[in-house]
Design a protein around this motif. Structure first.
Motif, PDB file in Angstrom:
ATOM      1  N   VAL A   1      25.464 -44.723  -3.424  1.00  0.00           N
ATOM      2  CA  VAL A   1      24.953 -46.016  -3.879  1.00  0.00           C
ATOM      3  C   VAL A   1      23.438 -46.112  -3.683  1.00  0.00           C
ATOM      4  O   VAL A   1      22.712 -46.503  -4.593  1.00  0.00           O
ATOM      5  N   MET A   2      22.965 -45.752  -2.493  1.00  0.00           N
ATOM      6  CA  MET A   2      21.530 -45.833  -2.207  1.00  0.00           C
ATOM      7  C   MET A   2      20.766 -44.596  -2.682  1.00  0.00           C
ATOM      8  O   MET A   2      19.541 -44.591  -2.718  1.00  0.00           O
ATOM      9  N   GLN A   3      21.544 -43.523  -3.009  1.00  0.00           N
ATOM     10  CA  GLN A   3      20.955 -42.254  -3.463  1.00  0.00           C
ATOM     11  C   GLN A   3      19.929 -41.735  -2.459  1.00  0.00           C
ATOM     12  O   GLN A   3      18.838 -41.273  -2.820  1.00  0.00           O
ATOM     13  N   ASP A   4      20.321 -41.821  -1.188  1.00  0.00           N
ATOM     14  CA  ASP A   4      19.463 -41.367  -0.084  1.00  0.00           C
ATOM     15  C   ASP A   4      20.209 -40.250   0.645  1.00  0.00           C
ATOM     16  O   ASP A   4      20.903 -40.483   1.628  1.00  0.00           O
ATOM     17  N   SER A   5      20.080 -39.033   0.146  1.00  0.00           N
ATOM     18  CA  SER A   5      20.830 -37.913   0.715  1.00  0.00           C
ATOM     19  C   SER A   5      20.374 -37.572   2.130  1.00  0.00           C
ATOM     20  O   SER A   5      21.177 -37.139   2.965  1.00  0.00           O
ATOM     21  N   LYS A   6      19.096 -37.786   2.417  1.00  0.00           N
ATOM     22  CA  LYS A   6      18.584 -37.482   3.755  1.00  0.00           C
ATOM     23  C   LYS A   6      19.241 -38.367   4.809  1.00  0.00           C
ATOM     24  O   LYS A   6      19.708 -37.883   5.850  1.00  0.00           O
ATOM     25  N   GLN A   7      19.316 -39.681   4.544  1.00  0.00           N
ATOM     26  CA  GLN A   7      19.942 -40.607   5.489  1.00  0.00           C
ATOM     27  C   GLN A   7      21.444 -40.355   5.580  1.00  0.00           C
ATOM     28  O   GLN A   7      22.034 -40.452   6.652  1.00  0.00           O
ATOM     29  N   ALA A   8      22.054 -40.011   4.442  1.00  0.00           N
ATOM     30  CA  ALA A   8      23.488 -39.715   4.427  1.00  0.00           C
ATOM     31  C   ALA A   8      23.794 -38.520   5.325  1.00  0.00           C
ATOM     32  O   ALA A   8      24.724 -38.557   6.144  1.00  0.00           O
ATOM     33  N   CYS A   9      22.998 -37.461   5.186  1.00  0.00           N
ATOM     34  CA  CYS A   9      23.199 -36.256   5.992  1.00  0.00           C
ATOM     35  C   CYS A   9      22.954 -36.533   7.473  1.00  0.00           C
ATOM     36  O   CYS A   9      23.713 -36.070   8.343  1.00  0.00           O
ATOM     37  N   GLN A  10      21.927 -37.296   7.767  1.00  0.00           N
ATOM     38  CA  GLN A  10      21.592 -37.597   9.157  1.00  0.00           C
ATOM     39  C   GLN A  10      22.712 -38.373   9.837  1.00  0.00           C
ATOM     40  O   GLN A  10      23.110 -38.065  10.966  1.00  0.00           O
ATOM     41  N   LEU A  11      23.237 -39.383   9.136  1.00  0.00           N
ATOM     42  CA  LEU A  11      24.296 -40.213   9.706  1.00  0.00           C
ATOM     43  C   LEU A  11      25.564 -39.386   9.930  1.00  0.00           C
ATOM     44  O   LEU A  11      26.181 -39.432  11.002  1.00  0.00           O
ATOM     45  N   ALA A  12      25.945 -38.619   8.911  1.00  0.00           N
ATOM     46  CA  ALA A  12      27.164 -37.809   9.006  1.00  0.00           C
ATOM     47  C   ALA A  12      27.030 -36.721  10.063  1.00  0.00           C
ATOM     48  O   ALA A  12      27.967 -36.441  10.816  1.00  0.00           O
ATOM     49  N   GLU A  13      25.856 -36.106  10.134  1.00  0.00           N
ATOM     50  CA  GLU A  13      25.634 -35.006  11.073  1.00  0.00           C
ATOM     51  C   GLU A  13      25.672 -35.491  12.518  1.00  0.00           C
ATOM     52  O   GLU A  13      26.227 -34.826  13.404  1.00  0.00           O
ATOM     53  N   THR A  14      25.100 -36.661  12.769  1.00  0.00           N
ATOM     54  CA  THR A  14      25.108 -37.220  14.126  1.00  0.00           C
ATOM     55  C   THR A  14      26.537 -37.501  14.578  1.00  0.00           C
ATOM     56  O   THR A  14      26.943 -37.142  15.690  1.00  0.00           O
ATOM     57  N   ALA A  15      27.319 -38.172  13.703  1.00  0.00           N
ATOM     58  CA  ALA A  15      28.710 -38.492  14.046  1.00  0.00           C
ATOM     59  C   ALA A  15      29.526 -37.224  14.249  1.00  0.00           C
ATOM     60  O   ALA A  15      30.344 -37.129  15.179  1.00  0.00           O
ATOM     61  N   LEU A  16      29.294 -36.228  13.396  1.00  0.00           N
ATOM     62  CA  LEU A  16      30.036 -34.973  13.494  1.00  0.00           C
ATOM     63  C   LEU A  16      29.718 -34.241  14.791  1.00  0.00           C
ATOM     64  O   LEU A  16      30.622 -33.777  15.494  1.00  0.00           O
TER      65      LEU A  16
END
Length: 252
Positions: free
Chosen positions: A193-208
């Motif tokens: 939706v926001m088309q922000d792949s950097k923030q998406a990766c950062q959020l997912a990577e931290t949780a993972l």
């Protein structure tokens, strides 16, 4: 309690038990509109104080209510890309728009229901995070096909409720399925939706990473629930990181 009051409570409990049973029957019949209608008075009566099983039942009803419409919209969008059907473009667009409006109405109805009943009385941390995440999810589903002011409202609503869910669930364990599910859906929101792949990766990577650090310490049931979400997080990260030329997701 007076005998009359006790009798009223017994009748109420029996009525709620029947509606939950009928919601399960409606689920088996794949009558998801009916399932939600059976659950609506339960949500009003119990507010946010659902058991885990009841929360999951509510989640299944809501998700399946709009799931078919989301699939239909994607199917029509794919057909529209086929040059053979260009002459039907007007009819396809009108039909897709009809389904989009139906889905947006369903999403708003679900959001209003949760805000009016569940959000004002859910007291435990897990329940609060669950319902805030759910509101974020349905704003995100609206945003998938919305335009103009509706898109702005849906995008902002999703962002606000996902952030509030993140705050509410901050103290939950790293492998808690609600916390992991929130990270998964919030990261998808940033990417799609926001088309922000950097923030998406950062959020997912931290949780993972946080979950992987604790996964060996959890019981079997928590491990089973967490593992399926961890796998989805890893799949998404693998796809998203291809854009940056990276691909080194650790196996579980």
């Amino acid at each position: 309690l007076s005998i009359r009051r006790q009798r009223q409570m017994c009748i109420r409990d029996r009525d709620m038990e029947e509606k939950i049973f009928m919601a399960r029957v409606a689920e088996q019949c794949e009558r998801y509109d009916d399932m939600v209608e059976f659950l609506r008075p339960i949500l009003k009566e119990k507010g946010g104080d659902f058991t885990v099983e009841e929360r999951n039942l509510l989640s299944v009803g809501f998700k399946n209510l709009i799931g078919g419409k989301r699939t239909a919209i994607r199917t029509i969008a794919a057909i529209e890309q086929n040059p053979k059907y260009t002459k039907f473009a007007g009819a396809l667009t009108a039909y897709k728009r009809k389904i989009e409006l139906e889905m947006q109405k369903n999403c708003q109805d679900i959001i209003d229901m949760i805000k009016a009943d569940a959000m004002k009385s859910s007291s435990d941390i897990e329940g609060k995070a669950f319902f805030l995440k759910m509101v974020g999810d349905y704003y995100r589903y609206m945003a998938e096909s919305a335009q103009g002011d509706v898109l702005d409202k849906a995008r902002n609503g999703a962002l606000q409720n996902y952030k509030e869910a993140e705050t509410a669930g901050k103290e939950l364990a790293a492998c808690n399925s609600i916390k992991l599910g929130l990270a998964l859906n919030f990261s998808v929101f940033y990417y799609e939706v926001m088309q922000d792949s950097k923030q998406a990766c950062q959020l997912a990577e931290t949780a993972l990473q946080e979950a992987m650090n604790k996964i060996d310490d959890v019981d079997e049931e928590t491990f089973r629930d967490a593992k399926s979400i961890i796998e989805l997080l890893k799949e998404n990260l693998t796809l998203w990181k291809e854009e940056e030329g990276e691909n080194n997701i650790e196996d579980l």
